[in-house]
Design a protein around this motif. Structure first.
Motif, PDB file in Angstrom:
ATOM      1  N   PRO A 100       0.596  -1.598  -0.747  1.00 51.44           N
ATOM      2  CA  PRO A 100       0.183   0.046  -0.152  1.00 51.44           C
ATOM      3  C   PRO A 100       0.501   1.576   0.151  1.00 51.44           C
ATOM      4  CG  PRO A 100      -0.236  -0.885   2.324  1.00 51.44           C
ATOM      5  CD  PRO A 100       0.723  -2.056   1.495  1.00 51.44           C
ATOM      6  N   VAL A 101       0.231   2.166   0.114  1.00 51.39           N
ATOM      7  CA  VAL A 101       1.030   3.486  -0.553  1.00 51.39           C
ATOM      8  C   VAL A 101       0.810   4.386   0.375  1.00 51.39           C
ATOM      9  CG1 VAL A 101       1.417   5.786  -1.928  1.00 51.39           C
ATOM     10  CG2 VAL A 101       1.066   3.893  -2.911  1.00 51.39           C
ATOM     11  N   HIS A 102       0.944   5.134   1.500  1.00 48.23           N
ATOM     12  CA  HIS A 102       1.463   5.937   3.035  1.00 48.23           C
ATOM     13  C   HIS A 102       1.338   7.272   2.470  1.00 48.23           C
ATOM     14  CE1 HIS A 102       0.419   2.837   5.293  1.00 48.23           C
ATOM     15  NE2 HIS A 102       1.549   1.915   4.771  1.00 48.23           N
ATOM     16  N   LEU A 103       0.575   8.535   2.109  1.00 46.01           N
ATOM     17  CA  LEU A 103       0.242   9.821   1.912  1.00 46.01           C
ATOM     18  C   LEU A 103       0.775  10.769   2.866  1.00 46.01           C
ATOM     19  CD1 LEU A 103      -1.594   9.695  -0.920  1.00 46.01           C
ATOM     20  CD2 LEU A 103       0.093   9.855  -1.630  1.00 46.01           C
ATOM     21  N   GLU A 104       2.033  11.288   3.133  1.00 46.32           N
ATOM     22  CA  GLU A 104       2.105  11.827   4.135  1.00 46.32           C
ATOM     23  C   GLU A 104       1.111  13.360   3.992  1.00 46.32           C
ATOM     24  OE1 GLU A 104       6.031  12.813   5.101  1.00 46.32           O
ATOM     25  OE2 GLU A 104       7.463  10.909   4.733  1.00 46.32           O
ATOM     26  N   THR A 105       1.050  13.795   4.652  1.00 49.43           N
ATOM     27  CA  THR A 105      -0.148  15.218   4.184  1.00 49.43           C
ATOM     28  C   THR A 105       1.264  16.359   5.273  1.00 49.43           C
ATOM     29  OG1 THR A 105      -0.478  15.270   7.477  1.00 49.43           O
ATOM     30  CG2 THR A 105      -1.770  14.484   5.612  1.00 49.43           C
ATOM     31  N   VAL A 106       0.959  17.333   4.200  1.00 50.76           N
ATOM     32  CA  VAL A 106       2.363  18.192   3.496  1.00 50.76           C
ATOM     33  C   VAL A 106       1.574  19.631   4.355  1.00 50.76           C
ATOM     34  CG1 VAL A 106       4.494  19.833   2.594  1.00 50.76           C
ATOM     35  CG2 VAL A 106       3.731  17.690   2.522  1.00 50.76           C
ATOM     36  N   THR A 107       1.717  20.491   5.790  1.00 52.93           N
ATOM     37  CA  THR A 107       1.424  21.820   6.397  1.00 52.93           C
ATOM     38  C   THR A 107       1.692  23.024   5.500  1.00 52.93           C
ATOM     39  OG1 THR A 107       2.641  21.465   7.757  1.00 52.93           O
ATOM     40  CG2 THR A 107       0.359  21.096   8.266  1.00 52.93           C
ATOM     41  N   PRO A 108       0.998  23.695   4.962  1.00 48.25           N
ATOM     42  CA  PRO A 108       2.632  24.953   3.709  1.00 48.25           C
ATOM     43  C   PRO A 108       3.087  26.039   5.265  1.00 48.25           C
ATOM     44  CG  PRO A 108      -0.352  25.193   3.920  1.00 48.25           C
ATOM     45  CD  PRO A 108       0.280  24.062   4.415  1.00 48.25           C
ATOM     46  N   PRO A 109       4.174  26.182   4.611  1.00 52.58           N
ATOM     47  CA  PRO A 109       4.840  27.089   6.111  1.00 52.58           C
ATOM     48  C   PRO A 109       4.412  28.564   6.475  1.00 52.58           C
ATOM     49  CG  PRO A 109       6.101  27.270   3.458  1.00 52.58           C
ATOM     50  CD  PRO A 109       5.208  26.810   3.617  1.00 52.58           C
ATOM     51  N   THR A 110       4.139  29.028   7.021  1.00 51.83           N
ATOM     52  CA  THR A 110       3.280  29.792   7.622  1.00 51.83           C
ATOM     53  C   THR A 110       3.432  31.103   7.358  1.00 51.83           C
ATOM     54  OG1 THR A 110       4.586  30.322   9.837  1.00 51.83           O
ATOM     55  CG2 THR A 110       2.458  28.971   9.748  1.00 51.83           C
ATOM     56  N   PRO A 111       2.990  32.346   6.800  1.00 48.43           N
ATOM     57  CA  PRO A 111       4.150  33.168   6.733  1.00 48.43           C
ATOM     58  C   PRO A 111       4.101  34.559   7.605  1.00 48.43           C
ATOM     59  CG  PRO A 111       1.323  33.466   6.145  1.00 48.43           C
ATOM     60  CD  PRO A 111       1.447  32.619   6.900  1.00 48.43           C
ATOM     61  N   PRO A 112       5.180  34.675   7.651  1.00 52.59           N
ATOM     62  CA  PRO A 112       6.187  35.784   8.336  1.00 52.59           C
ATOM     63  C   PRO A 112       5.284  37.197   8.837  1.00 52.59           C
ATOM     64  CG  PRO A 112       7.434  36.709   5.921  1.00 52.59           C
ATOM     65  CD  PRO A 112       6.356  35.461   5.679  1.00 52.59           C
ATOM     66  N   ALA A 113       5.409  37.880   9.710  1.00 51.47           N
ATOM     67  CA  ALA A 113       4.621  38.445  10.163  1.00 51.47           C
ATOM     68  C   ALA A 113       4.455  39.381  10.074  1.00 51.47           C
ATOM     69  CB  ALA A 113       4.850  38.800  12.069  1.00 51.47           C
ATOM     70  N   GLU A 114       3.661  40.577   9.429  1.00 54.34           N
ATOM     71  CA  GLU A 114       3.470  41.206   8.596  1.00 54.34           C
ATOM     72  C   GLU A 114       4.032  42.202   9.158  1.00 54.34           C
ATOM     73  OE1 GLU A 114      -0.323  41.584   7.471  1.00 54.34           O
ATOM     74  OE2 GLU A 114      -0.372  40.058   5.723  1.00 54.34           O
ATOM     75  N   GLU A 115       4.887  43.442   9.058  1.00 56.70           N
ATOM     76  CA  GLU A 115       5.322  44.983   9.936  1.00 56.70           C
ATOM     77  C   GLU A 115       4.624  46.046   9.453  1.00 56.70           C
ATOM     78  OE1 GLU A 115       8.621  46.056   7.901  1.00 56.70           O
ATOM     79  OE2 GLU A 115       9.673  44.524   7.280  1.00 56.70           O
ATOM     80  N   GLU A 116       4.568  47.215  10.675  1.00 56.28           N
ATOM     81  CA  GLU A 116       3.418  47.553  10.929  1.00 56.28           C
ATOM     82  C   GLU A 116       3.049  49.007  10.526  1.00 56.28           C
ATOM     83  OE1 GLU A 116       2.914  48.945  15.280  1.00 56.28           O
ATOM     84  OE2 GLU A 116       3.500  47.055  16.294  1.00 56.28           O
ATOM     85  N   GLY A 117       2.716  49.476   9.639  1.00 54.74           N
ATOM     86  CA  GLY A 117       2.939  51.069   8.586  1.00 54.74           C
ATOM     87  C   GLY A 117       2.832  50.540   7.809  1.00 54.74           C
ATOM     88  N   VAL A 118       2.606  49.339   6.993  1.00 54.43           N
ATOM     89  CA  VAL A 118       2.851  49.146   5.595  1.00 54.43           C
ATOM     90  C   VAL A 118       1.604  48.774   5.052  1.00 54.43           C
ATOM     91  CG1 VAL A 118       3.407  47.241   3.882  1.00 54.43           C
ATOM     92  CG2 VAL A 118       5.166  47.697   5.330  1.00 54.43           C
ATOM     93  N   PRO A 119       0.746  49.758   4.195  1.00 46.84           N
ATOM     94  CA  PRO A 119      -0.244  49.741   4.113  1.00 46.84           C
ATOM     95  C   PRO A 119      -0.891  48.075   2.810  1.00 46.84           C
ATOM     96  CG  PRO A 119       0.944  51.461   2.185  1.00 46.84           C
ATOM     97  CD  PRO A 119       2.036  50.924   3.961  1.00 46.84           C
TER      98      PRO A 119
END
Length: 124
Positions: A100-119
């Motif tokens: 049987p084939v076992h597939l792993e679940t891959v979680t996407p990386p979390t985006p970096p924290a957004e900077e303050e003051g950037v529109p």
């Protein structure tokens, strides 16, 4: 009774026919009738029948030797294609040693924290 020979009868008939002339427009009328009959025949035939007739006519124009060579090459290409495809990707029935084939679940990386003051960014 004096019967004419076949040669005399034929000669007499040819003399009579040489003097006959068809009526004016006869050739055009015959051409029109023949074309109309051909169109009616085409409309009554199925598309598959017309296709087979045209393919047969095309193949006859090529000559039998070329058609035989082309069919042999096509057969060879199909056999080689099937053979390479089957040997490259072997198929086994389930339960006959197949793993049987076992597939792993891959979680996407979390985006970096957004900077303050950037529109266009949200505040956390």
């Amino acid at each position: 009774m004096n019967h004419p020979t076949p040669d005399e009868s034929l000669t007499k008939l040819l003399r009579l026919k040489a003097q006959e002339q068809p009526p004016e427009g006869y050739a055009e009328e015959v051409l029109t009738r023949v074309q109309l009959r051909q169109r009616e025949d085409l409309l009554q035939r199925s598309a598959r029948g017309l296709l087979w007739e045209r393919v047969g006519t095309f193949l006859d124009s090529l000559g039998r030797r070329r058609v035989v060579y082309a069919l042999a090459l096509l057969y060879l290409a199909v056999v080689v294609g099937l053979w390479t495809g089957l040997t490259r990707f072997p198929v086994s029935a389930p339960g006959a040693g197949a793993q049987p084939v076992h597939l792993e679940t891959v979680t996407p990386p979390t985006p970096p924290a957004e900077e303050e003051g950037v529109p266009g960014t949200k505040e956390l």
